[in-house]
Design an enzyme around this catalytic site. Structure first.
Site, PDB file in Angstrom:
ATOM      1  N   LYS A 189       0.827  -1.226   0.000  1.00 46.23           N
ATOM      2  CA  LYS A 189       0.000   0.000   0.000  1.00 46.23           C
ATOM      3  C   LYS A 189       0.852   1.263   0.000  1.00 46.23           C
ATOM      4  CE  LYS A 189      -2.145  -0.464   3.916  1.00 46.23           C
ATOM      5  NZ  LYS A 189      -1.653  -1.682   4.544  1.00 46.23           N
ATOM      6  N   ARG A 216      12.021  -6.562   6.137  1.00 48.47           N
ATOM      7  CA  ARG A 216      12.086  -5.112   5.895  1.00 48.47           C
ATOM      8  C   ARG A 216      13.045  -4.412   6.864  1.00 48.47           C
ATOM      9  NH1 ARG A 216       6.007  -2.820   4.837  1.00 48.47           N
ATOM     10  NH2 ARG A 216       5.844  -2.797   7.088  1.00 48.47           N
ATOM     11  N   ARG A 241      11.393  -1.782  11.794  1.00 54.72           N
ATOM     12  CA  ARG A 241      10.226  -1.204  12.473  1.00 54.72           C
ATOM     13  C   ARG A 241       9.869  -2.077  13.665  1.00 54.72           C
ATOM     14  NH1 ARG A 241       5.370   0.227   8.386  1.00 54.72           N
ATOM     15  NH2 ARG A 241       4.175  -0.662  10.070  1.00 54.72           N
TER      16      ARG A 241
HETATM   17  P1  AMP Z   1       0.790   0.959   8.841  1.00 55.70           P
HETATM   18  O1  AMP Z   1       2.004   1.798   8.695  1.00 55.70           O
HETATM   19  O2  AMP Z   1      -0.348   1.392   7.954  1.00 55.70           O
HETATM   20  O3  AMP Z   1       1.074  -0.529   8.715  1.00 55.70           O
HETATM   21  O4  AMP Z   1       0.255   1.171  10.330  1.00 55.70           O
HETATM   22  C1  AMP Z   1       1.052   0.826  11.444  1.00 55.70           C
HETATM   23  C2  AMP Z   1       0.210   0.799  12.717  1.00 55.70           C
HETATM   24  O5  AMP Z   1      -0.360   2.097  12.933  1.00 55.70           O
HETATM   25  C3  AMP Z   1      -0.975  -0.149  12.705  1.00 55.70           C
HETATM   26  O6  AMP Z   1      -0.608  -1.481  13.037  1.00 55.70           O
HETATM   27  C4  AMP Z   1      -1.853   0.505  13.780  1.00 55.70           C
HETATM   28  O7  AMP Z   1      -1.360   0.239  15.080  1.00 55.70           O
HETATM   29  C5  AMP Z   1      -1.643   1.987  13.518  1.00 55.70           C
HETATM   30  N1  AMP Z   1      -2.627   2.520  12.543  1.00 55.70           N
HETATM   31  C6  AMP Z   1      -2.367   3.072  11.327  1.00 55.70           C
HETATM   32  N2  AMP Z   1      -3.500   3.468  10.712  1.00 55.70           N
HETATM   33  C7  AMP Z   1      -4.514   3.133  11.568  1.00 55.70           C
HETATM   34  C8  AMP Z   1      -5.930   3.250  11.506  1.00 55.70           C
HETATM   35  N3  AMP Z   1      -6.558   3.768  10.426  1.00 55.70           N
HETATM   36  N4  AMP Z   1      -6.655   2.792  12.557  1.00 55.70           N
HETATM   37  C9  AMP Z   1      -6.061   2.269  13.655  1.00 55.70           C
HETATM   38  N5  AMP Z   1      -4.731   2.095  13.765  1.00 55.70           N
HETATM   39  C10 AMP Z   1      -3.953   2.529  12.739  1.00 55.70           C
END
Ligand code: AMP
Length: 215
Positions: free
Chosen positions: A11, A125, A159
């Protein structure tokens, strides 16, 4: 446009590529939350424990991030949402935020990828600590081992939520909480699926075709 897919489906990468191609603004709620954590802000402190354990942050926090971000943009701004909405409640809140600004969801693209492929991608990663450039131990190593291609930095990190156990939790959360929002958009006739196990360029091309041909 909304990009929905499990962690590791590409994404973020696709959103970055499309941002340049389409002249749209990329909003990754995950990136904003990581920046808030690094800055030690109220939002960051509230989000930290959830993120480090692979859980979703409460809807209210994620919605706050999106509402604040969109407030700064113009009414003619096109957005690529990456990682939001992640629950049905967030999808409903998004409709409300967009409605207030005279905007609407255009397309929802699901990047579908099998869990085994995702595990392999996510466990390898790492990123440059200085400039944030992303790498992978099997698919994208720096040209010179230990030196960042982009900035020459020599320190890298993983990460905190890319550890194997946390990744399993994040995939579980995707299947139980995020995948159920797909029917919400399917009912509105906005959902399109692309297969995420193809090359990065092929997936970008497919998404571009969807957006331009309105498939
Ligand atoms: P990502 O970078 O999109 O994989 O997001 C990393 C982490 O951020 C996720 O595992 C959640 O803990 C938090 N997070 C990001 N976007 C959301 C969202 N829309 N709702 C809830 N938690 C989120």
């Amino acid at each position: 446009m909304i990009l929905i897919g499990p962690p590791g489906s590409g994404k973020g990468t696709q959103a970055q590529r499309l941002e340049q191609l389409l002249g749209a603004v990329h909003l990754s709620t995950g990136n904003v939350l990581r920046e808030e954590i690094a800055a030690g802000s109220r939002l960051g402190n509230a989000a930290k424990t959830f993120m480090n354990s692979g859980q979703l942050v409460p809807d209210q926090l994620a919605v706050e991030v999106v509402a604040a971000f969109m407030k700064r943009g113009g009414s003619d701004t096109d957005y690529i949402l990456d990682g939001f909405p992640r629950t049905t409640n967030q999808a409903e809140e998004l409709d409300r935020i967009l409605d207030e600004r005279g905007l609407a969801v255009g397309k929802v693209v699901e990047i579908h990828t099998d869990d085994e492929v995702l595990m392999e991608r996510l466990t390898g990663r790492f990123g440059c600590t200085k400039c944030g450039e992303g790498y992978h131990k099997s698919f994208k190593r720096p040209k010179i081992d230990g030196v960042c291609d982009k900035c020459g930095g020599a320190e890298f990190d993983v990460r905190s939520d890319d550890k194997e156990e946390t990744i399993r939790d994040r995939l579980g959360v995707y299947h139980s909480q995020t995948a159920p929002i797909l029917p919400y958009y399917a009912k509105k006739g906005l959902l399109v699926r692309v297969e995420g196990d193809k090359s990065m360029a092929e997936v970008t091309k497919e998404i571009e075709t969807i957006l331009t041909d309105g498939r």
